[in-house]
Motif scaffolding. Structure first.
Motif, PDB file in Angstrom:
ATOM      1  N   CYS A 288      32.947 -86.004 -57.460  1.00  0.00           N
ATOM      2  CA  CYS A 288      31.922 -86.752 -58.074  1.00  0.00           C
ATOM      3  C   CYS A 288      31.958 -86.462 -59.651  1.00  0.00           C
ATOM      4  O   CYS A 288      32.054 -85.484 -60.177  1.00  0.00           O
TER       5      CYS A 288
ATOM      6  N   PHE B  11      29.722 -87.389 -61.929  1.00  0.00           N
ATOM      7  CA  PHE B  11      28.596 -86.769 -62.561  1.00  0.00           C
ATOM      8  C   PHE B  11      28.665 -85.141 -62.458  1.00  0.00           C
ATOM      9  O   PHE B  11      28.284 -84.504 -63.248  1.00  0.00           O
ATOM     10  N   CYS B  12      29.078 -84.813 -61.123  1.00  0.00           N
ATOM     11  CA  CYS B  12      29.242 -83.273 -61.105  1.00  0.00           C
ATOM     12  C   CYS B  12      30.250 -82.872 -61.920  1.00  0.00           C
ATOM     13  O   CYS B  12      29.946 -81.697 -62.673  1.00  0.00           O
TER      14      CYS B  12
ATOM     15  N   HIS C 252      24.152 -81.586 -57.000  1.00  0.00           N
ATOM     16  CA  HIS C 252      24.330 -82.872 -56.547  1.00  0.00           C
ATOM     17  C   HIS C 252      23.277 -83.450 -55.672  1.00  0.00           C
ATOM     18  O   HIS C 252      23.311 -82.915 -54.461  1.00  0.00           O
TER      19      HIS C 252
END
Ligand code: 5GP
Ligand code: ZN
Length: 140
Positions: free
Chosen positions: A6, A8-9, A48
């Motif tokens: 991910c 954004f993680c 998340h």
């Protein structure tokens, strides 16, 4: 939990760089890579969650507070007189990054950004029927 692939993680953990504007224990705010307008900012929880259906309600105070603070700062920094907060859930709603995030988009009068076309219910009964159907799922 952070998800390996991910983006954004990876931004939240610092493994991928971002143009950060705000951070606290629970949330991070950074500029969108492809802004609708300069100053277009994303607010994400560091943990998340896919979307509004997965994110816990306990996240709300941190997100609400960040949206207010960052929204006000974006307005001042860009000379905007307003801002939109947008949040997409699901592909059909335009979600492309499946780590929940809120967009802050600075606005000025007459900036030409579109507004959604709104319609009408054909009659009052139809409107009541739709309301009753939605309400029936809330009772379950
Ligand atoms: P969505 O369409 O899911 O609501 O919004 C995702 C947003 O993330 C898009 O506006 C897109 O420009 C932005 N975005 C996608 N990848 C990256 C990235 O790697 N870094 C940053 N800063 N923004 C990204
Ligand atoms: Zn994630």
């Amino acid at each position: 939990m952070a998800e390996e692939k991910c983006i954004f993680c990876l931004i939240a953990s610092g493994d991928i760089p971002c143009a950060k504007v705000y951070e606290d224990e629970e949330v991070l705010a950074f500029l969108d890579l492809s802004p609708v307008r300069p100053g277009h900012t994303l607010v994400i929880p560091k943990a998340h969650y896919r979307d509004m259906l997965e994110a816990p309600v306990s996240l709300a105070p941190a997100v609400f507070s960040a949206l207010r603070k960052v929204g006000a700062a974006v307005m001042k920094a860009t000379g905007a007189t307003g801002f939109n907060i947008m949040q997409n859930n699901g592909l059909s709603a335009g979600q492309t990054m499946f780590h929940i995030h809120w967009h802050i988009i600075p606005r000025v009068e007459g900036d030409g950004l579109g507004v959604w076309e709104q319609g009408k219910y054909p009659d009052a009964e139809t409107m009541q029927n739709v309301a009753a159907r939605v309400a029936s799922y809330l009772e379950k």
